[in-house]
Design an enzyme around this catalytic site. Structure first.
Site, PDB file in Angstrom:
ATOM      1  N   CYS A 155      -0.030   4.424   2.077  1.00 27.34           N
ATOM      2  CA  CYS A 155       0.057   3.771   3.842  1.00 27.34           C
ATOM      3  C   CYS A 155       1.091   4.144   4.176  1.00 27.34           C
ATOM      4  O   CYS A 155       1.346   4.665   4.858  1.00 27.34           O
ATOM      5  CB  CYS A 155      -0.190   2.951   3.554  1.00 27.34           C
ATOM      6  N   ASP A 156       1.923   3.936   2.723  1.00 31.32           N
ATOM      7  CA  ASP A 156       3.454   3.273   3.322  1.00 31.32           C
ATOM      8  C   ASP A 156       4.677   4.519   2.598  1.00 31.32           C
ATOM      9  O   ASP A 156       6.256   4.372   3.276  1.00 31.32           O
ATOM     10  CB  ASP A 156       3.741   1.977   3.106  1.00 31.32           C
ATOM     11  N   CYS A 189       0.766  -1.129  -0.065  1.00 28.88           N
ATOM     12  CA  CYS A 189      -0.227  -0.245   0.363  1.00 28.88           C
ATOM     13  C   CYS A 189       0.511   1.041  -0.517  1.00 28.88           C
ATOM     14  O   CYS A 189       1.491   1.637   0.906  1.00 28.88           O
ATOM     15  CB  CYS A 189      -0.910  -0.237   0.933  1.00 28.88           C
TER      16      CYS A 189
HETATM   17  P1  FAD Z   1     -10.154  -6.000   6.381  1.00 25.57           P
HETATM   18  O1  FAD Z   1      -8.947  -4.768   7.220  1.00 25.57           O
HETATM   19  O2  FAD Z   1      -9.390  -6.730   5.157  1.00 25.57           O
HETATM   20  O3  FAD Z   1     -10.650  -7.150   7.788  1.00 25.57           O
HETATM   21  C1  FAD Z   1     -11.247  -8.100   7.406  1.00 25.57           C
HETATM   22  C2  FAD Z   1     -11.896  -8.509   8.187  1.00 25.57           C
HETATM   23  O4  FAD Z   1     -13.005 -10.541   7.749  1.00 25.57           O
HETATM   24  C3  FAD Z   1     -10.875  -9.814   9.548  1.00 25.57           C
HETATM   25  O5  FAD Z   1     -10.731  -9.197  10.360  1.00 25.57           O
HETATM   26  C4  FAD Z   1     -10.807 -10.934   8.698  1.00 25.57           C
HETATM   27  O6  FAD Z   1     -10.759 -12.018  10.151  1.00 25.57           O
HETATM   28  C5  FAD Z   1     -11.535 -11.396   8.512  1.00 25.57           C
HETATM   29  N1  FAD Z   1     -12.735 -12.746   7.637  1.00 25.57           N
HETATM   30  C6  FAD Z   1     -12.538 -13.533   6.855  1.00 25.57           C
HETATM   31  N2  FAD Z   1     -12.511 -14.126   6.258  1.00 25.57           N
HETATM   32  C7  FAD Z   1     -13.387 -14.662   6.769  1.00 25.57           C
HETATM   33  C8  FAD Z   1     -13.874 -15.584   7.483  1.00 25.57           C
HETATM   34  N3  FAD Z   1     -14.783 -17.074   6.394  1.00 25.57           N
HETATM   35  N4  FAD Z   1     -15.266 -15.054   8.310  1.00 25.57           N
HETATM   36  C9  FAD Z   1     -14.845 -14.503   9.293  1.00 25.57           C
HETATM   37  N5  FAD Z   1     -14.291 -13.362   9.287  1.00 25.57           N
HETATM   38  C10 FAD Z   1     -13.229 -13.284   8.258  1.00 25.57           C
HETATM   39  N6  FAD Z   1      -5.587   1.873   4.602  1.00 25.57           N
HETATM   40  C11 FAD Z   1      -5.496   3.389   5.502  1.00 25.57           C
HETATM   41  O7  FAD Z   1      -6.076   4.027   5.235  1.00 25.57           O
HETATM   42  N7  FAD Z   1      -4.428   3.175   5.645  1.00 25.57           N
HETATM   43  C12 FAD Z   1      -3.448   2.506   5.820  1.00 25.57           C
HETATM   44  O8  FAD Z   1      -2.116   3.153   6.357  1.00 25.57           O
HETATM   45  C13 FAD Z   1      -3.086   1.326   5.695  1.00 25.57           C
HETATM   46  N8  FAD Z   1      -2.162   0.064   5.316  1.00 25.57           N
HETATM   47  C14 FAD Z   1      -2.233  -0.716   5.153  1.00 25.57           C
HETATM   48  C15 FAD Z   1      -0.873  -2.071   4.652  1.00 25.57           C
HETATM   49  C16 FAD Z   1      -1.283  -2.657   4.729  1.00 25.57           C
HETATM   50  C17 FAD Z   1       0.163  -3.914   4.908  1.00 25.57           C
HETATM   51  C18 FAD Z   1      -2.199  -3.403   4.252  1.00 25.57           C
HETATM   52  C19 FAD Z   1      -2.740  -4.676   3.527  1.00 25.57           C
HETATM   53  C20 FAD Z   1      -2.774  -2.555   4.175  1.00 25.57           C
HETATM   54  C21 FAD Z   1      -3.316  -1.134   4.482  1.00 25.57           C
HETATM   55  N9  FAD Z   1      -4.412  -0.365   4.511  1.00 25.57           N
HETATM   56  C22 FAD Z   1      -4.040   0.860   4.858  1.00 25.57           C
HETATM   57  C23 FAD Z   1      -5.810  -0.438   3.663  1.00 25.57           C
HETATM   58  C24 FAD Z   1      -6.576  -1.512   4.573  1.00 25.57           C
HETATM   59  O9  FAD Z   1      -6.007  -2.243   5.802  1.00 25.57           O
HETATM   60  C25 FAD Z   1      -7.788  -1.820   4.452  1.00 25.57           C
HETATM   61  O10 FAD Z   1      -8.084  -1.031   3.597  1.00 25.57           O
HETATM   62  C26 FAD Z   1      -8.707  -2.132   5.479  1.00 25.57           C
HETATM   63  O11 FAD Z   1      -8.324  -2.699   6.706  1.00 25.57           O
HETATM   64  C27 FAD Z   1      -9.674  -2.814   5.205  1.00 25.57           C
HETATM   65  O12 FAD Z   1     -10.863  -2.929   6.147  1.00 25.57           O
HETATM   66  P2  FAD Z   1     -12.539  -3.808   5.799  1.00 25.57           P
HETATM   67  O13 FAD Z   1     -12.650  -3.553   7.688  1.00 25.57           O
HETATM   68  O14 FAD Z   1     -13.014  -4.060   4.903  1.00 25.57           O
HETATM   69  O15 FAD Z   1     -11.666  -5.255   5.877  1.00 25.57           O
END
Ligand code: FAD
Ligand code: NAP
Length: 311
Positions: free
Chosen positions: A136-137, A133
């Site tokens: 982000c970084d 990302c």
């Molecule tokens: P996610 O954070 O992906 O959470 C998904 C959840 O679903 C998890 O808890 C997982 O356990 C759960 N899940 C998956 N499959 C199942 C299942 N079968 N049953 C039950 N639960 C399940 N964004 C920023 O704004 N700033 C940043 O600095 C930033 N840094 C990042 C760094 C990295 C390395 C990465 C990979 C991403 C970064 N992002 C950042 C992007 C950000 O993390 C995502 O946009 C955000 O986390 C998305 O949130 P979400 O809740 O939709 O999904």
């Protein structure tokens, strides 16, 4: 029977939980395989409003979790293995329990997973020079040289963005033609800080957790020649996979498996809502996921109120 079941504990799921709990819906949340979601695998988050000094990813998620707990969210540390959305009440099955959860509504917040190259050093150096990302970084690579792997729109967008900070950005692509749109290609080709390395793959990442990334070993797929490129950051931009395998055939998705939403967070199944990266192939940020989680909770609350009115 549950009123609302939230699947996923990233920013979308936990924000939905805060709003549902405060609306007196007693939400039950299934954590999934990555409690806290994607931000738990990064270090500093500098773009989440409210934290001018930045905040550690895992700490931010811990705070969201505490806030959801404070208002009465119940959590189950398990993964959903199967869902039945064709009949009401919906049925949800867990991987490590015999229990079948019945619920009136569901908020899907299972996120997306960045595709990685599969190199053994990649996991070790994630957050230490390896990133998926740039938004982000990128800031951490001021005055440094970095590489982006991939030939799609994301890779070029990330490369362009990184030139704000890095002195040189190498785009490493496995073919000699980009997949990215023409407009994005023109932008990248006209940026003097971007250099392209064609027909090449990353074979090894050099460095360790203390030094960070120090370089990469490249292999040219046409000549089979190997070379070392000294860089301090490696951005993997080879696409994302939404975590939607368990919903296939039961809910409408696009061709990449992202859940389709309309009128806010409504899905093709009445009573099922989707929020965050699982339905977002464009923005994929913590703040947009959290915003979506809030919307899903409000949509769900209205749905449940109408259910009561009509019975
Ligand atoms: P996610 O954070 O992906 O959470 C998904 C959840 O679903 C998890 O808890 C997982 O356990 C759960 N899940 C998956 N499959 C199942 C299942 N079968 N049953 C039950 N639960 C399940 N964004 C920023 O704004 N700033 C940043 O600095 C930033 N840094 C990042 C760094 C990295 C390395 C990465 C990979 C991403 C970064 N992002 C950042 C992007 C950000 O993390 C995502 O946009 C955000 O986390 C998305 O949130 P979400 O809740 O939709 O999904
Ligand atoms: P993508 O279009 O699927 O491109 C992925 C790129 O990574 C491809 O170039 C692919 O190479 C390469 N790749 C895949 N696996 C690899 C591996 N194991 N090793 C090395 N390279 C690998 O994904 P994306 O760029 O994330 O884009 C996803 C969607 O979002 C697209 O529809 C895109 O148009 C859209 N998007 C739009 C914008 C915008 O309009 N501003 C910005 C970002 C994304 P090959 O080409 O050889 O397959």
């Amino acid at each position: 029977m549950e009123k609302v079941l939230i699947l996923g504990s990233g920013p979308a799921g936990l924000t939905a939980a805060i709003y549902c709990a405060r609306a007196d819906l007693s939400p039950l949340l299934i954590d999934g395989p990555q409690p806290g979601g994607q931000l738990t695998i990064t270090t500093e988050v500098e773009n989440f409003p409210g934290f001018p000094e930045g905040i550690n990813g895992p700490e931010l998620m811990e705070r969201m979790r505490k806030q959801a707990e404070k208002f009465g969210t119940k959590f189950i540390f398990d993964n959903v293995s199967k869902v039945e959305l064709k009949e009401k009440p919906f049925k949800v099955y867990l991987e490590n329990s015999e229990e079948i959860i019945e619920t009136k509504s569901i908020i899907i917040a299972t996120g997306a997973s960045a595709r990685f190259l599969g190199l053994p050093e990649e996991k070790e150096l994630l957050g230490h020079g390896v990133s998926a990302c740039a938004t982000c970084d990128g800031f951490f690579f001021k005055g440094k040289e970095v590489a982006v792997v991939g030939g799609g729109d994301t890779a070029l967008e990330e490369a362009n963005f990184l030139t704000k900070f890095a002195t040189r950005v190498y785009v490493i692509h496995r073919r000699d033609k980009l997949r990215a749109s023409k407009a994005m290609q023109m932008l990248a080709f006209s940026n003097s800080k971007i250099s392209f390395i064609w027909d090449s793959i990353v074979e090894k990442i050099l460095g360790n957790k203390i030094t960070g990334v120090e370089g990469i070993v490249l292999k040219n797929l046409k000549t089979v020649e190997k070379s070392t490129l000294n860089i301090q950051g490696l951005f993997v931009a080879i696409g994302h996979n939404p975590n939607t395998e368990i919903f296939k055939g039961q809910i409408e998705m696009d061709e990449k498996g992202y859940i389709l939403t309309k009128n806010g967070t409504h899905t093709s199944v009445e009573g099922v809502f989707a929020a965050g990266d699982v339905q977002d192939r464009k923005y994929r940020q913590a703040i947009t996921a959290a915003g979506n989680g809030c919307m899903a909770a409000i949509d769900c609350q209205h749905y449940l109120e109408n259910l009561i009115k009509n019975t």
